[in-house]
Write an enzyme that holds these catalytic residues in place. Structure first.
Site, short mmCIF file in Angstrom:
data_model
loop_
_atom_site.label_atom_id
_atom_site.label_comp_id
_atom_site.label_asym_id
_atom_site.label_seq_id
_atom_site.Cartn_x
_atom_site.Cartn_y
_atom_site.Cartn_z
N ARG A 1 0.82 -1.22 0.00
CA ARG A 1 0.00 0.00 0.00
C ARG A 1 0.85 1.26 0.00
O ARG A 1 0.29 2.37 0.01
CB ARG A 1 -0.90 0.01 1.23
CG ARG A 1 -2.30 -0.54 1.02
CD ARG A 1 -3.00 -0.53 2.37
NE ARG A 1 -4.42 -0.42 2.33
CZ ARG A 1 -5.26 -1.46 2.43
NH1 ARG A 1 -4.81 -2.69 2.49
NH2 ARG A 1 -6.55 -1.25 2.48
N ARG B 1 -17.64 -4.60 9.96
CA ARG B 1 -16.42 -3.80 10.06
C ARG B 1 -16.76 -2.35 10.38
O ARG B 1 -17.47 -1.69 9.62
CB ARG B 1 -15.65 -3.86 8.73
CG ARG B 1 -14.85 -5.14 8.57
CD ARG B 1 -14.15 -5.22 7.24
NE ARG B 1 -13.27 -4.08 6.95
CZ ARG B 1 -12.43 -4.05 5.92
NH1 ARG B 1 -12.36 -5.08 5.09
NH2 ARG B 1 -11.68 -3.00 5.72
P1 AMP Z 1 -8.37 -3.89 4.08
O1 AMP Z 1 -8.97 -5.10 4.71
O2 AMP Z 1 -7.37 -4.23 3.02
O3 AMP Z 1 -9.41 -2.90 3.62
O4 AMP Z 1 -7.54 -3.14 5.22
C1 AMP Z 1 -8.17 -2.62 6.36
C2 AMP Z 1 -7.22 -1.71 7.11
O5 AMP Z 1 -6.07 -2.47 7.55
C3 AMP Z 1 -6.63 -0.56 6.32
O6 AMP Z 1 -7.51 0.57 6.28
C4 AMP Z 1 -5.35 -0.28 7.10
O7 AMP Z 1 -5.63 0.42 8.30
C5 AMP Z 1 -4.90 -1.68 7.48
N1 AMP Z 1 -4.01 -2.25 6.44
C6 AMP Z 1 -4.28 -3.34 5.65
N2 AMP Z 1 -3.26 -3.59 4.81
C7 AMP Z 1 -2.33 -2.62 5.06
C8 AMP Z 1 -1.06 -2.31 4.51
N3 AMP Z 1 -0.54 -3.03 3.50
N4 AMP Z 1 -0.39 -1.25 5.02
C9 AMP Z 1 -0.88 -0.52 6.03
N5 AMP Z 1 -2.08 -0.74 6.58
C10 AMP Z 1 -2.81 -1.78 6.11
#
Ligand code: AMP
Length: 191
Positions: free
Chosen positions: A89, A134
């Site tokens: 990311r 969530r």
């Molecule tokens: P997601 O399930 O991919 O939507 O991720 C949910 C949350 O997890 C994000 O909004 C971030 O706070 C954290 N997160 C997930 N992947 C990453 C990453 N690669 N780098 C930093 N934070 C992450």
């Protein structure tokens, strides 16, 4: 190995499409968001740290996320490949992933970027909140924050893979099946 970065803004369909890709190509699904959520549920130190960032729609710091990703990859012996969902990311994460995979004598095969316009993302995330439980999906202000973090910090990662000629844009609007077929076609022309 077939190592795919499945890329796109929150609500683009990365999780849904990952399930289909791992089945067809026999890959390991590695979603950093899922790992953080499992740690929050398990009340681990990592979970406690990640929660404050996630609830605010911000990124968990790179050092923590990269360490976690490395140990998740190391859990699998002799995999056919990985779908990286929600990682990298940031450019620092992309660089670290390249270096780590290279130390394992492998590399990213391609980045598939699901493209969905902002209004549609917001609608999808609010709808997903009804079933996902969530907190970060249920609050419009947190959704705004996640999309703006995506635009500022994550979207530039595309250029990292464009420079390596590994970037493929995929239209993320349409039926789930249609989008899956587009992803399959993009992968099949690469392998
Ligand atoms: P997601 O399930 O991919 O939507 O991720 C949910 C949350 O997890 C994000 O909004 C971030 O706070 C954290 N997160 C997930 N992947 C990453 C990453 N690669 N780098 C930093 N934070 C992450």
């Amino acid at each position: 190995m077939l190592n795919i970065v499945l890329f796109g803004p929150p609500g683009a369909g990365k999780g849904t499409q990952s399930e289909r890709l791992i089945e067809k190509y026999n890959l390991v699904h590695l979603s950093t968001g899922d790992v953080f959520r499992a740690n929050i549920k398990g009340e681990t130190e990592l979970g406690k740290l990640a929660k404050s960032y996630m609830d605010a729609g911000q990124l968990v710091p790179d050092a923590v996320t990269i360490d976690m990703l490395r140990s998740e990859v190391a859990k699998h012996s002799d995999p056919k490949g990985f779908i990286f969902d929600g990682f990298p990311r940031t450019n620092a994460q992309a660089q670290a992933l390249d270096e780590f995979l290279s130390s394992l004598n492998t590399s990213i095969s391609l980045m598939l970027a699901l493209e969905v316009e902002e209004q549609e993302l917001k609608t999808r995330l609010l709808k997903r909140a009804e079933v996902s439980g969530r907190a970060d999906d249920a609050d419009p202000a947190v959704i705004e924050k996640r999309i703006s973090v995506y635009n500022q910090e994550t979207a530039p990662v595309k250029a990292f893979y464009q420079a390596q000629e590994k970037f493929v844009a995929i239209d993320g609007i349409g039926s789930i099946d249609d989008i899956t077929q587009r992803l399959f076609a993009a992968i099949d022309t690469t392998i």
